[in-house]
Design an enzyme around this catalytic site. Structure first.
Site, mmCIF file in Angstrom:
data_model
loop_
_atom_site.group_PDB
_atom_site.id
_atom_site.type_symbol
_atom_site.label_atom_id
_atom_site.label_comp_id
_atom_site.label_asym_id
_atom_site.label_seq_id
_atom_site.Cartn_x
_atom_site.Cartn_y
_atom_site.Cartn_z
ATOM 1 N N TYR A 108 0.792 -1.234 0.000
ATOM 2 C CA TYR A 108 0.000 0.000 0.000
ATOM 3 C C TYR A 108 0.824 1.284 0.000
ATOM 4 O O TYR A 108 0.751 2.068 -0.925
ATOM 5 C CB TYR A 108 -0.970 -0.008 1.188
ATOM 6 C CG TYR A 108 -1.950 -1.146 1.098
ATOM 7 C CD1 TYR A 108 -2.881 -1.191 0.064
ATOM 8 C CD2 TYR A 108 -1.923 -2.200 2.002
ATOM 9 C CE1 TYR A 108 -3.773 -2.253 -0.064
ATOM 10 C CE2 TYR A 108 -2.806 -3.265 1.888
ATOM 11 C CZ TYR A 108 -3.726 -3.287 0.853
ATOM 12 O OH TYR A 108 -4.585 -4.331 0.717
ATOM 13 N N PRO A 121 -11.361 -0.053 -2.904
ATOM 14 C CA PRO A 121 -12.613 -0.673 -3.360
ATOM 15 C C PRO A 121 -13.826 0.220 -3.080
ATOM 16 O O PRO A 121 -13.837 0.998 -2.118
ATOM 17 C CB PRO A 121 -12.700 -1.956 -2.518
ATOM 18 C CG PRO A 121 -11.360 -2.097 -1.850
ATOM 19 C CD PRO A 121 -10.837 -0.710 -1.715
ATOM 20 N N HIS A 344 -7.599 1.405 1.179
ATOM 21 C CA HIS A 344 -7.381 0.003 1.536
ATOM 22 C C HIS A 344 -6.271 -0.237 2.568
ATOM 23 O O HIS A 344 -6.193 -1.305 3.166
ATOM 24 C CB HIS A 344 -7.059 -0.764 0.250
ATOM 25 C CG HIS A 344 -7.520 -2.179 0.243
ATOM 26 N ND1 HIS A 344 -7.540 -2.981 1.370
ATOM 27 C CD2 HIS A 344 -7.975 -2.968 -0.764
ATOM 28 C CE1 HIS A 344 -7.982 -4.181 1.045
ATOM 29 N NE2 HIS A 344 -8.250 -4.204 -0.233
ATOM 30 N N SER A 552 -12.145 -11.495 -5.315
ATOM 31 C CA SER A 552 -12.394 -11.489 -3.878
ATOM 32 C C SER A 552 -13.856 -11.801 -3.605
ATOM 33 O O SER A 552 -14.741 -11.280 -4.277
ATOM 34 C CB SER A 552 -12.052 -10.110 -3.309
ATOM 35 O OG SER A 552 -12.166 -10.127 -1.912
#
Length: 624
Positions: A108, A121, A344, A552
């Site tokens: 990240y 997301p 995220h 996912s």
């Protein structure tokens, strides 16, 4: 794991929900955390053997042979692999979790692409029953109250511990999602969490028409504002932000991270700007009151809302009505489209969906009529001084955002033929069933299989994040090859493929998958300042990490779906929520890649699921 939803609270006077001091919570939370096992370091030989098995369906025999030689060299007793393994084991003994810091940094904070589409997301919630501004404000007020109700459970330690396969899960991520924010740097970002300080924040940020406001959501005695009070404050915000000719300062957060890092340093040189940015970063969460998007047919509605949640539709629409660095942003459109986007770095999907489930239930409750109303101060509008340089940065961000918006293809479908019920009736894991359908759909489109990523939760371990479930196996490939061959018997191959996926999943959630271990060995080599082992410079390793399918399963009780962009230019992002009798899917791809087509893969996935069910129906259950 299925996120838990706390039972809807009864209507109780809000003073009973007064937040409890952090010390009281900390001890209860720490007792739970300390009882969790540490993340294991898998055995080196086991990971190397499993790595070769993973490569078998993905690379040529020649490449595989070459990699076998490299792996054998890596595993030589007393060699480089053993040395790195020992380093990892030492690290694991010293730390609460040998992986979590490395993962946060490498996955990240050092990732320099924009967080928009490439990392954050979005979640599409069921369409709300309002069509006007009053309805929008009322829903937003209830939503804010619902999040504060959930926050009380976090603050006073009454969140029920979640379990997976009978084991308690790490609850740490719940403490990272509120009052936190990512902060850009020139080469690496950081995440700051303000909830753990001496004076935790008591405000949310509300954005309307690109203008940012501080809305205090607690009374001076620590009780949260009622829905009616929040509604009245939102009305004040709406009325004082009617002019739309404001610079969309928030769009800066959508830039490439290095670009935004430079623009950020410029922006906060000004004292007023610095204070305004700090107020946004410190807030508990953000609420974006969006202008209505262009109308879409019912079939297109969900896909259009998905992109509104992911990127806001571009500079003409709502992309400037965001602060993409903020961990949690709820988005409420005037037309009833609702959802959220989250940054995220601090957390995975399940804690977010648990919060969503709670909030959606909360918004359905009938309200208590409360009076008398105490007049509240006007919410504070955040001011920004726009220099010519910042103006130029905003224009550049608008251009780049509009290019990205044009490039993203998003297809959201509701597969209404069946849900979890069908695979379960054949004693098959619904997740494995969907993953094998995806393998089949991809194989039918491209006549090869590809490296596939499915996230597995490592929350059985202290501070656990994720590992990779490798959905592509020799078993999934054999099934996909056989499915359209009339000479092959297919049911046994389907069962084998589903079973192989279930076995890998089980291995992953127990900390025995290969991807994070290999990453750890690679990062250990970097930390030791030794030359990079050849297995990490090998073409096979690059192929293994090129996830053409990034997938996912994000389960929620709410009838919603999560969505995100592909992780490689020629790949797909596929997310799904399987309900009892239907499945919500989102499929994304980039228009700039001639080979990918999200709508086509989505159709192929529906066909694959139906064909697999037909296959099972043709076989007597006694033979399964």
């Amino acid at each position: 794991p299925n996120p838990i939803t706390a039972a809807p609270a009864m209507a109780v006077p809000s003073k009973l929900l007064k937040p409890v001091s952090l010390t009281k919570v900390a001890s209860r939370y720490l007792i739970h955390q300390d009882s969790l096992p540490k993340l294991p370091v898998p055995e080196l030989r086991q990971t190397c053997q499993r790595y070769l098995a993973v490569l078998e369906p993905l690379v040529s025999d020649e490449e595989l042979e070459h990699t076998r030689t490299l792996v054998a060299d890596f595993m030589v007793p007393g060699g480089v692999g053993e040395r790195l393994q020992k380093g990892l084991e030492r690290r694991a003994r010293k730390m609460d979790n040998w992986l979590s810091d490395w993962w946060l940094q490498s996955a990240y904070l050092e990732f320099r692409m924009p967080v928009v589409v490439y990392s954050s997301p979005g979640v599409v919630l069921p369409r709300a029953e309002f069509q006007d501004r009053q309805g929008q404000m009322r829903y937003a007020a209830k939503l804010i109250a619902g999040v504060l109700d959930f926050k009380t459970k976090i603050d006073n330690g009454t969140l029920p511990v979640e379990y997976m396969v009978g084991k308690p899960l790490c609850m740490n991520q719940y403490y990272q999602i509120l009052s936190s924010c990512r902060i850009p740097g020139p080469k690496r970002d950081m995440v700051v969490n303000h909830s753990l300080g001496k004076a935790p924040p008591t405000h949310v940020t509300v954005v309307h028409n690109y203008q940012f406001f501080v809305l205090d959501v607690y009374n001076s005695d620590g009780t949260p504002l009622t829905v009616d009070q929040i509604y009245m404050q939102l009305e004040k915000i709406w009325n004082s932000s009617l002019q739309t000719n404001k610079e969309p300062i928030g769009i800066l957060t959508s830039q490439h991270r290095n670009t935004w890092g430079k623009a950020y340093a410029n922006l906060i040189k000004d004292k007023t700007n610095k204070e305004s940015v700090r107020a946004i970063q410190k807030s508990i969460f953000i609420v974006c009151l969006d202008a209505p998007m262009p109308r879409a047919s019912d079939e297109m509605y969900r896909s259009r809302v998905a992109v509104q949640m992911l990127h806001g539709g571009g500079s003409r629409w709502n992309s400037g009505n965001r602060w993409f660095d903020k961990t949690l942003q709820f988005i409420i459109g005037e037309d009833g489209s609702c959802g959220l986007i989250y940054e995220h770095a601090p957390a995975e999907g399940p804690p977010i969906m648990s919060l969503v489930d709670h909030v959606v239930e909360y918004t359905k409750k009938s309200e208590m009529v409360r009076s008398p109303m105490i007049p509240l101060p006007m919410p504070q509008k955040l001011r920004f001084n726009i220099t010519p340089e910042t103006k130029k940065d905003i224009e550049k961000a608008k251009q780049n955002m509009n290019i990205l918006v044009q490039d993203l293809e998003m297809k959201v479908i509701v597969f209404s033929h069946f849900g979890k019920n069908v695979p379960k009736s054949y004693k098959m894991s619904p997740d494995a069933f969907i993953q094998i359908a995806l393998q089949l759909a991809y194989f039918r489109m491209y006549h090869v299989c590809c490296s596939t990523y499915e996230s597995a939760s490592l929350r059985m371990f202290r501070l656990g994040r994720t590992d990779t479930i490798r959905s592509t196996s020799m078993d999934s490939l054999r099934f996909a090859q056989a499915m359209d061959d009339p000479t092959k018997t297919k049911v046994a191959l389907l069962q084998k493929a589903v079973n192989a996926h279930r076995v890998y999943t089980d291995m992953a959630i127990r900390g025995q998958a290969i991807d994070r271990h290999l990453l750890g060995l690679k990062l250990q080599a970097i930390e030791d300042l030794t030359s990079m082992p050849e297995i990490f410079m090998d073409t096979s390793y690059a192929v293994a990490l090129h996830y053409s399918l990034s997938t996912s399963q994000v389960s929620a009780k709410t009838d919603c779906v999560m969505c995100y962009g592909p992780v490689v230019p020629d790949g797909y992002g596929v997310c799904y929520n399987s309900m009892q009798e239907h499945i919500n899917f989102s499929v994304s791809a980039f228009n700039s890649c001639a080979e990918t087509n999200a709508a086509k893969l989505a159709r192929g996935l529906e066909e694959a699921l139906l064909d697999m069910r037909a296959l099972l129906e043709q076989t007597p259950k006694a033979k399964l």
